[in-house]
Design a protein around this motif. Structure first.
Motif, short mmCIF file in Angstrom:
data_model
loop_
_atom_site.label_atom_id
_atom_site.label_comp_id
_atom_site.label_asym_id
_atom_site.label_seq_id
_atom_site.Cartn_x
_atom_site.Cartn_y
_atom_site.Cartn_z
N LEU A 1 6.98 1.71 11.21
CA LEU A 1 6.17 2.58 10.26
C LEU A 1 4.99 2.12 9.80
O LEU A 1 4.02 2.42 9.67
CB LEU A 1 6.90 3.36 9.24
CG LEU A 1 7.95 4.53 9.54
CD1 LEU A 1 8.72 4.90 8.38
CD2 LEU A 1 7.33 5.76 10.42
N ALA A 2 5.21 0.71 9.25
CA ALA A 2 4.29 -0.19 8.58
C ALA A 2 3.41 -0.51 9.69
O ALA A 2 2.00 -0.77 9.45
CB ALA A 2 4.77 -1.07 8.05
N THR B 1 7.58 9.05 3.21
CA THR B 1 8.85 8.39 4.01
C THR B 1 9.50 7.06 3.85
O THR B 1 10.32 6.69 3.78
CB THR B 1 8.60 8.47 5.86
OG1 THR B 1 8.07 9.77 5.90
CG2 THR B 1 9.94 8.03 6.42
N LEU B 2 8.22 6.15 3.59
CA LEU B 2 8.44 4.86 3.21
C LEU B 2 9.08 4.73 1.88
O LEU B 2 9.93 3.75 1.60
CB LEU B 2 7.41 3.75 3.10
CG LEU B 2 6.86 3.47 4.84
CD1 LEU B 2 5.24 3.05 5.01
CD2 LEU B 2 7.67 2.57 5.57
N ILE C 1 19.53 -3.57 8.82
CA ILE C 1 18.41 -3.80 9.65
C ILE C 1 18.26 -2.59 10.44
O ILE C 1 17.07 -1.95 10.42
CB ILE C 1 18.91 -4.73 10.54
CG1 ILE C 1 19.28 -6.04 9.88
CG2 ILE C 1 17.87 -5.11 11.89
CD1 ILE C 1 19.77 -7.27 10.80
N SER C 2 19.06 -1.84 10.94
CA SER C 2 18.96 -0.72 11.84
C SER C 2 18.53 0.35 11.09
O SER C 2 17.76 1.25 11.81
CB SER C 2 20.35 -0.27 12.50
OG SER C 2 21.40 -0.14 11.93
N GLY C 3 18.96 0.75 9.93
CA GLY C 3 18.57 1.80 9.16
C GLY C 3 17.46 1.73 7.96
O GLY C 3 17.02 2.76 7.60
N ALA C 4 16.96 0.45 7.98
CA ALA C 4 15.93 0.23 7.02
C ALA C 4 14.57 -0.58 7.64
O ALA C 4 13.65 -0.17 7.81
CB ALA C 4 16.49 -0.25 5.66
N ILE C 5 15.15 -1.85 7.95
CA ILE C 5 14.13 -2.92 8.62
C ILE C 5 13.47 -2.58 9.55
O ILE C 5 12.19 -2.60 9.55
CB ILE C 5 14.77 -4.16 8.47
CG1 ILE C 5 15.65 -4.62 7.17
CG2 ILE C 5 13.91 -5.40 8.77
CD1 ILE C 5 14.54 -4.85 6.15
N ALA D 1 0.44 -1.24 0.00
CA ALA D 1 0.04 -0.01 -0.09
C ALA D 1 0.89 1.32 0.11
O ALA D 1 0.48 2.44 -0.39
CB ALA D 1 -1.01 0.02 1.39
N ALA D 2 2.09 1.11 0.56
CA ALA D 2 3.12 2.41 0.37
C ALA D 2 3.91 2.15 -0.53
O ALA D 2 4.98 2.91 -0.41
CB ALA D 2 3.70 2.52 1.71
#
Length: 367
Positions: free
Chosen positions: A98-99, A109-110, A88-92, A60-61
């Protein structure tokens, strides 16, 4: 339960393995170590172009809406390749948080995260908290235009590279999460490199003003995101353990003593077998944690992730120590990758909660 991978997952795993083995390598690792924030922008963009960040972003995003198992397959390959970019820390982790809220509200943002145009960081840890996200003295006071944040955060991984930070703070409604721009007035960062590669920062929030739309979630979203990050970190550690096993096995076949390869000595064969057992048992625990990280049952999710983190934390320490010892003095030199893998696995032991924290959480949930 069907534990076999789909054809799409096999292709995903294959592409990640090939990138880590041929597109990265020890030379790139050392180049990334010297980069600002220990993250090579070109490699980060490449990771995004492969769609590996988009796995954690809902469809959806504009993302791929992948599972934690999908993310774990990529993380394992990156761990085997010694990749230190903050996948992991910067993205996942930030994408998972957020999701968990209104993904449509955070679409911009996503999208920036998925395309590699932005990195985020999550600032939840505080001194004295001992990995507990519910320990929060930072305050969020509602104002006429939004919220006022005041407090301090400790060891926010990837904060020096982040364009925005997800900050936990205690409001009248409980612990809530806020999206704070890096350049926000009153926000100051003290950055530093961390063991095993990557960067972090201590944050000071001195009457930081954010809008009402900066509120993005609650403690439940943070806990769910941290569990997914911990499951992915376990997969990354598994990749490092597997790489150490392969390199140690090859070394024992070539290093000679008394005119024969030392791998022919039975006592060393036994130690190699012990390493193999720990790697394979860790693989089972990682698969369980990744499969349950997306569970709607929060207690089941937390229980399985804590079991995996506690076990893999102990196993990775054993495998790392054995690899260094079997290599001898060369195992801790800067010129050989063995010591660098060992540092990453040592850092993994306390990332997203150490063994004691997860054993206690597992015990409380199993009671």
């Amino acid at each position: 339960m069907d534990l076999s991978f789909s054809s799409e997952q096999e292709l995903l795993q294959d592409s990640a393995v090939k990138f880590a083995a041929k597109g990265y390598g020890f030379d790139q690792y050392r180049k990334s170590l010297a980069a600002p924030g220990q993250c090579d922008p070109a490699i980060w963009k490449q990771i995004a172009e492969f769609g590996w960040i988009a796995l954690a972003v809902p469809e959806a995003a504009g993302g791929l809406g992948g599972s934690t198992v999908d993310v774990a397959l990529v993380a394992e390959a990156l761990g085997a390749g010694l990749v230190i970019e903050p996948y992991i820390s910067g993205a996942i982790l930030p994408a998972a948080i957020l999701a968990a809220g209104d993904a449509a509200k955070q679409e911009a943002t996503l999208n920036a995260l998925a395309t590699g145009d932005a990195q985020l960081a999550v600032a939840y840890a505080e001194r004295g908290g001992r990995f507990n996200p519910a320990h929060c003295d930072t305050t969020a006071t509602k104002s006429a235009t939004g919220y006022t944040l005041s407090g301090a955060k400790h060891c926010a991984f990837n904060a020096p590279n982040a364009t925005q930070l997800i900050v936990s703070a205690r409001s009248a409604q409980g612990i809530e999460l806020f999206l704070v721009p890096r350049e926000a007035k009153g926000l100051s960062l003290q950055g530093y490199d961390v063991l095993g590669g990557g960067s972090a920062a201590d944050l000071s929030l001195d009457v930081v003003q954010v809008g009402a739309d900066a509120r993005i979630g609650t403690l439940a979203a943070l806990e769910a995101g941290l569990d997914k990050a911990a499951a992915a970190a376990c997969a990354q550690a598994l990749g490092g353990m597997k790489a150490l096993l392969e390199r140690t096995s090859a070394y024992l076949k070539t290093r000679k003593q008394f005119g024969v390869p030392i791998g022919t000595f039975q006592v060393l064969q036994h130690r190699l077998v012990d390493m193999f057992i720990e790697v394979e048992q860790s693989r089972s625990m990682v698969l369980l944690a990744a499969a349950k990280a997306d569970s709607a049952d929060a207690a089941e999710r937390a229980r399985c992730v804590s079991a995996a983190k506690a076990y893999v934390g102990k196993a990775s320490k054993f495998v790392g120590q054995q690899a260094v010892q079997l290599h001898g003095g060369i195992g801790v030199t800067e010129e050989l990758d063995i010591g660098h893998y060992f540092r990453q696995l040592t850092a993994f032991g306390t990332r997203y909660g150490d063994r004691d924290f997860h054993l206690n959480r597992f015990a409380s949930l199993a009671a």
